[in-house]
Design a protein around this motif. Structure first.
Motif, PDB file in Angstrom:
ATOM      1  N   HIS A 126       9.911  -2.553   5.520  1.00  0.00           N
ATOM      2  CA  HIS A 126       9.884  -3.586   4.486  1.00  0.00           C
ATOM      3  C   HIS A 126       8.804  -3.257   3.471  1.00  0.00           C
ATOM      4  O   HIS A 126       7.860  -2.506   3.741  1.00  0.00           O
ATOM      5  CB  HIS A 126       9.625  -4.963   5.102  1.00  0.00           C
ATOM      6  CG  HIS A 126       8.272  -5.098   5.741  1.00  0.00           C
ATOM      7  ND1 HIS A 126       7.171  -5.555   5.057  1.00  0.00           N
ATOM      8  CD2 HIS A 126       7.845  -4.798   7.000  1.00  0.00           C
ATOM      9  CE1 HIS A 126       6.124  -5.548   5.859  1.00  0.00           C
ATOM     10  NE2 HIS A 126       6.496  -5.101   7.040  1.00  0.00           N
ATOM     11  N   PHE A 127       8.956  -3.816   2.258  1.00  0.00           N
ATOM     12  CA  PHE A 127       7.950  -3.741   1.207  1.00  0.00           C
ATOM     13  C   PHE A 127       8.190  -4.920   0.288  1.00  0.00           C
ATOM     14  O   PHE A 127       9.056  -5.770   0.545  1.00  0.00           O
ATOM     15  CB  PHE A 127       8.017  -2.405   0.458  1.00  0.00           C
ATOM     16  CG  PHE A 127       9.281  -2.189  -0.331  1.00  0.00           C
ATOM     17  CD1 PHE A 127       9.344  -2.450  -1.688  1.00  0.00           C
ATOM     18  CD2 PHE A 127      10.430  -1.712   0.303  1.00  0.00           C
ATOM     19  CE1 PHE A 127      10.515  -2.269  -2.406  1.00  0.00           C
ATOM     20  CE2 PHE A 127      11.608  -1.528  -0.412  1.00  0.00           C
ATOM     21  CZ  PHE A 127      11.653  -1.797  -1.765  1.00  0.00           C
ATOM     22  N   SER A 128       7.429  -5.029  -0.788  1.00  0.00           N
ATOM     23  CA  SER A 128       7.567  -6.175  -1.689  1.00  0.00           C
ATOM     24  C   SER A 128       7.355  -5.745  -3.133  1.00  0.00           C
ATOM     25  O   SER A 128       6.906  -4.622  -3.410  1.00  0.00           O
ATOM     26  CB  SER A 128       6.581  -7.289  -1.311  1.00  0.00           C
ATOM     27  OG  SER A 128       5.249  -6.832  -1.430  1.00  0.00           O
ATOM     28  N   ALA A 129       7.692  -6.643  -4.033  1.00  0.00           N
ATOM     29  CA  ALA A 129       7.507  -6.399  -5.459  1.00  0.00           C
ATOM     30  C   ALA A 129       7.096  -7.705  -6.118  1.00  0.00           C
ATOM     31  O   ALA A 129       7.413  -8.794  -5.626  1.00  0.00           O
ATOM     32  CB  ALA A 129       8.780  -5.860  -6.091  1.00  0.00           C
TER      33      ALA A 129
ATOM     34  N   ALA B  72       4.264  -1.720   2.521  1.00  0.00           N
ATOM     35  CA  ALA B  72       4.361  -2.601   3.676  1.00  0.00           C
ATOM     36  C   ALA B  72       2.992  -3.149   4.079  1.00  0.00           C
ATOM     37  O   ALA B  72       2.905  -4.223   4.678  1.00  0.00           O
ATOM     38  CB  ALA B  72       4.984  -1.861   4.849  1.00  0.00           C
ATOM     39  N   ARG B  73       1.944  -2.440   3.745  1.00  0.00           N
ATOM     40  CA  ARG B  73       0.578  -2.892   4.053  1.00  0.00           C
ATOM     41  C   ARG B  73       0.005  -3.809   2.972  1.00  0.00           C
ATOM     42  O   ARG B  73      -1.145  -4.221   3.050  1.00  0.00           O
ATOM     43  CB  ARG B  73      -0.344  -1.694   4.246  1.00  0.00           C
ATOM     44  CG  ARG B  73       0.100  -0.759   5.361  1.00  0.00           C
ATOM     45  CD  ARG B  73      -0.834   0.419   5.490  1.00  0.00           C
ATOM     46  NE  ARG B  73      -0.342   1.381   6.476  1.00  0.00           N
ATOM     47  CZ  ARG B  73      -0.972   2.507   6.785  1.00  0.00           C
ATOM     48  NH1 ARG B  73      -2.109   2.820   6.165  1.00  0.00           N
ATOM     49  NH2 ARG B  73      -0.459   3.327   7.680  1.00  0.00           N
ATOM     50  N   GLY B  74       0.809  -4.086   1.938  1.00  0.00           N
ATOM     51  CA  GLY B  74       0.354  -4.956   0.865  1.00  0.00           C
ATOM     52  C   GLY B  74      -0.462  -4.251  -0.194  1.00  0.00           C
ATOM     53  O   GLY B  74      -1.075  -4.906  -1.041  1.00  0.00           O
ATOM     54  N   LEU B  75      -0.475  -2.909  -0.197  1.00  0.00           N
ATOM     55  CA  LEU B  75      -1.268  -2.155  -1.168  1.00  0.00           C
ATOM     56  C   LEU B  75      -0.432  -1.869  -2.409  1.00  0.00           C
ATOM     57  O   LEU B  75       0.741  -1.474  -2.301  1.00  0.00           O
ATOM     58  CB  LEU B  75      -1.742  -0.836  -0.554  1.00  0.00           C
ATOM     59  CG  LEU B  75      -2.603  -0.965   0.713  1.00  0.00           C
ATOM     60  CD1 LEU B  75      -2.928   0.417   1.282  1.00  0.00           C
ATOM     61  CD2 LEU B  75      -3.882  -1.736   0.414  1.00  0.00           C
ATOM     62  N   PRO B  76      -1.011  -2.044  -3.607  1.00  0.00           N
ATOM     63  CA  PRO B  76      -0.249  -1.771  -4.831  1.00  0.00           C
ATOM     64  C   PRO B  76       0.034  -0.284  -4.970  1.00  0.00           C
ATOM     65  O   PRO B  76      -0.767   0.570  -4.577  1.00  0.00           O
ATOM     66  CB  PRO B  76      -1.173  -2.285  -5.945  1.00  0.00           C
ATOM     67  CG  PRO B  76      -2.542  -2.260  -5.347  1.00  0.00           C
ATOM     68  CD  PRO B  76      -2.372  -2.537  -3.891  1.00  0.00           C
ATOM     69  N   VAL B  77       1.205   0.031  -5.547  1.00  0.00           N
ATOM     70  CA  VAL B  77       1.609   1.414  -5.749  1.00  0.00           C
ATOM     71  C   VAL B  77       1.181   1.843  -7.135  1.00  0.00           C
ATOM     72  O   VAL B  77       1.163   1.040  -8.078  1.00  0.00           O
ATOM     73  CB  VAL B  77       3.135   1.549  -5.564  1.00  0.00           C
ATOM     74  CG1 VAL B  77       3.588   2.969  -5.864  1.00  0.00           C
ATOM     75  CG2 VAL B  77       3.511   1.174  -4.152  1.00  0.00           C
TER      76      VAL B  77
ATOM     77  N   VAL C 147       8.392   5.773   1.987  1.00  0.00           N
ATOM     78  CA  VAL C 147       6.932   5.756   1.855  1.00  0.00           C
ATOM     79  C   VAL C 147       6.432   4.328   1.642  1.00  0.00           C
ATOM     80  O   VAL C 147       5.428   3.908   2.228  1.00  0.00           O
ATOM     81  CB  VAL C 147       6.488   6.678   0.703  1.00  0.00           C
ATOM     82  CG1 VAL C 147       5.002   6.515   0.419  1.00  0.00           C
ATOM     83  CG2 VAL C 147       6.801   8.133   1.044  1.00  0.00           C
ATOM     84  N   LEU C 148       7.135   3.566   0.805  1.00  0.00           N
ATOM     85  CA  LEU C 148       6.759   2.164   0.597  1.00  0.00           C
ATOM     86  C   LEU C 148       6.797   1.383   1.908  1.00  0.00           C
ATOM     87  O   LEU C 148       5.978   0.491   2.139  1.00  0.00           O
ATOM     88  CB  LEU C 148       7.711   1.509  -0.409  1.00  0.00           C
ATOM     89  CG  LEU C 148       7.522   1.841  -1.893  1.00  0.00           C
ATOM     90  CD1 LEU C 148       8.696   1.318  -2.700  1.00  0.00           C
ATOM     91  CD2 LEU C 148       6.222   1.252  -2.406  1.00  0.00           C
TER      92      LEU C 148
END
Length: 567
Positions: free
Chosen positions: A260-263, A170-175, A244-245
């Motif tokens: 929310h999160f993104s891919a 959600a913070r825009g950091l890559p996993v 967690v995402l």
């Protein structure tokens, strides 16, 4: 011819009972209805500029150009995909196959620089009716016996590789990478699920605890379809990984939670909204996918009948007025509004939106989210925005009298206003505004167009089957002034996940507020007086639009009647 062409790649184009070949060189081959294309497709299912087949290092690729009906590759919709020998692309009734020939052989000797292919049955304009298009099948006045079932489709192309899908919090950091640990194993399962969703064009993912397993279902074309099961421990880990995402507290499982999160899939960024709600067997997760592949295009992509398209285009070019789009939840209202906004020149006009929430980011448009906790309601934002010199204002939904009245006044004082309402049809929208207390003179002067719509599923072209209608079915269609000789029904195949349908299309009803209707509104109307006034304008009801798609062989009679109910 270049080295690429000397290898012997040709396009084999089949349609209207004829077959021809077009040699491939080093230049892209554009495909569509416009005469400027290399390959001109004379099929109503094709857009003016539909797709392009272009060289890439090591081979070829096919790329859809945001066409209305999309391009199928081996039976699966695509945005951009490799195009190899043996692959088959489908545009309406036309099939385009890439094949290689021996180096010593040569392609068809008289292959033209521009090829033209016609559909199997193309009605005359008079038979099709203005704006109806006819599509692949002619209306009943020229309807021949139904065509033979289509040839078996090519093998199903796999969903995107999960390894290509990169996750961002959600913070825009890559996993991190998929190391063989419990956490990363859960992320690998999440990636696989999201890749399946992207390949199926699903709008939502449901992960439902059933006690001894988690049921996984995807909402495809508005209908939930089974995608598989997960062991309880796998489902639990996937839910924790998604929390967690989303930066959701995993230590509080018994309450409703959202995030929310993104891919990133290639160059395609997909946003996901997560909703967790506790049930008697655990927390249920629903993910809403906001995929740019399914983002609204321009007005031309809506398949509006020509008179409706022209009326909307004229209104969107005006400096003031109001368009109200109505229908139940999930009927495509936001898609129509976004398509309308994309059709307005944002470089020359100041476009602003008030949304709850913002679905897609629109280039060149200022979008304001509603945040009641901070005092930013629909009404307060609207009043503030009207002091920001807007030309076009989109109000997410008219919910109360004050918002409706302010919107009407703005439409009369030099602003173009677009909005939506949860109303069944166009005449009902007029009464809804009157029930909110809008004065008849204000309503008659401010409102220009009311558009009602629904979404119906399109039959899978690979497995639909023709049959003769029953007398009762023909009678229902005849009551709307149409004649039904043949209809098509779903069968189900692997390409459509055995649903019998692939894709959706809107059916529309447009009410134009002209002099007769304006007079009826200002005189305190009843439903009958409004209906009689509407009859003085070109006015087609939703059911008529649905039956037109049935006659064209694009959808089934059962689908139209299920969507419209008793309307």
């Amino acid at each position: 011819m270049s080295a690429r062409g000397e290898v012997g790649h040709v396009l084999r184009i089949e349609g209207a009972g004829e077959c021809r070949e077009l040699p491939l060189g080093d230049q892209p081959v554009t495909v569509g209805r416009h005469e400027a294309n290399t390959l001109v497709i004379d099929d109503d299912a094709a857009s003016r500029h539909h797709c392009v087949i272009e060289p890439v290092p090591g081979g070829w690729q096919i790329r859809d150009l945001r066409s209305r009906n999309g391009t199928l590759l081996n039976g699966r919709p695509l945005t951009r995909a490799p195009f190899a020998a043996g692959d088959v692309a489908a545009i309406g009734a036309v099939r385009i196959a890439l094949r290689s020939v021996a180096p010593a052989s040569s392609p068809s000797p008289a292959a033209p620089a521009t090829a033209r292919v016609a559909p199997a049955l193309s009605p005359s304009p008079a038979a099709a009716g203005e704006g109806r298009g006819g599509g692949m099948f002619a209306p009943p006045r020229v309807f021949a016996p139904p065509p033979a079932p289509p040839a078996p489709p090519a093998p199903l192309r796999a969903a995107p590789d999960a390894c290509e899908l990169l996750l961002f919090s959600a913070r825009g950091l890559p996993v991190g990478s998929d190391a063989d640990t419990t956490a990363h194993g859960a992320l690998a399962a999440v990636r696989s699920l999201l890749a399946e969703c992207a390949g199926a064009r699903a709008s939502d993912i449901h992960l439902e605890p059933k006690g001894d397993h988690y049921a996984v279902r995807l909402r495809v074309d508005g209908v939930l379809v089974e995608a598989g099961h997960a062991y309880p421990e796998v489902g639990d880990r996937m839910c924790r990984a998604i929390k967690v995402l989303c930066d959701i507290d995993i230590a509080v499982p018994g309450v409703s939670q959202e995030g929310h999160f993104s891919a990133l899939l290639g160059t395609r960024k997909i946003d996901y909204r997560a909703s967790f709600i506790p049930s008697n067997r655990g927390q249920k997760l629903v993910l809403r996918a906001l995929d740019p592949e399914q983002a609204p295009g321009r007005l031309d992509s809506l398949h509006l009948p020509t008179p409706m398209h022209d009326a909307l285009t004229r209104l969107l070019a005006q400096d003031q007025g109001m368009l109200l789009v109505c229908g139940p939840t999930g009927s495509g209202k936001t898609t129509t509004i976004y398509a309308s906004l994309r059709s307005i020149d944002a470089d020359r006009r100041n476009l602003v939106t008030i949304e709850d929430p913002i679905e897609y980011q629109l280039d060149g448009i200022t979008q304001f989210p509603v945040d009641a906790a901070k005092g930013s309601t629909m009404l307060t934002l609207l009043r503030s925005i009207l002091r920001q010199d807007p030309d076009v204002v989109f109000i997410g939904e008219i919910r109360d009298a004050d918002t409706a009245r302010t919107a009407m006044q703005a439409a009369m004082t030099g602003h173009l206003v677009l909005s939506t309402a949860h109303v069944q049809d166009t005449l009902g929208a007029v009464f809804r505004l009157m029930d909110l207390g809008i004065e008849p003179y204000l309503l008659g002067s401010g409102l220009n167009l009311v558009l009602a719509q629904r979404l119906v599923r399109l039959l899978c072209p690979a497995c639909r089957r023709p049959r003769a209608p029953t007398p009762e079915e023909a009678g229902r269609v005849a009551a709307c002034g149409r004649s039904l000789t043949w209809l098509f029904v779903p069968a189900g195949c692997p390409l459509c996940r055995n649903t019998g349908y692939a894709g959706r299309r809107g059916i529309f009803e447009l009410l134009t507020v002209g002099d007769a209707l304006r007079s009826a509104i200002m005189s305190g109307p009843t439903y009958d007086t409004l209906r009689h006034a509407a009859a003085t304008t070109p006015f087609a009801r939703l059911r008529e639009g649905g039956y037109d798609l049935v006659i064209q062989g694009l959808t089934s009679l059962e689908e139209v009647e299920q969507v419209l109910g008793s309307l």
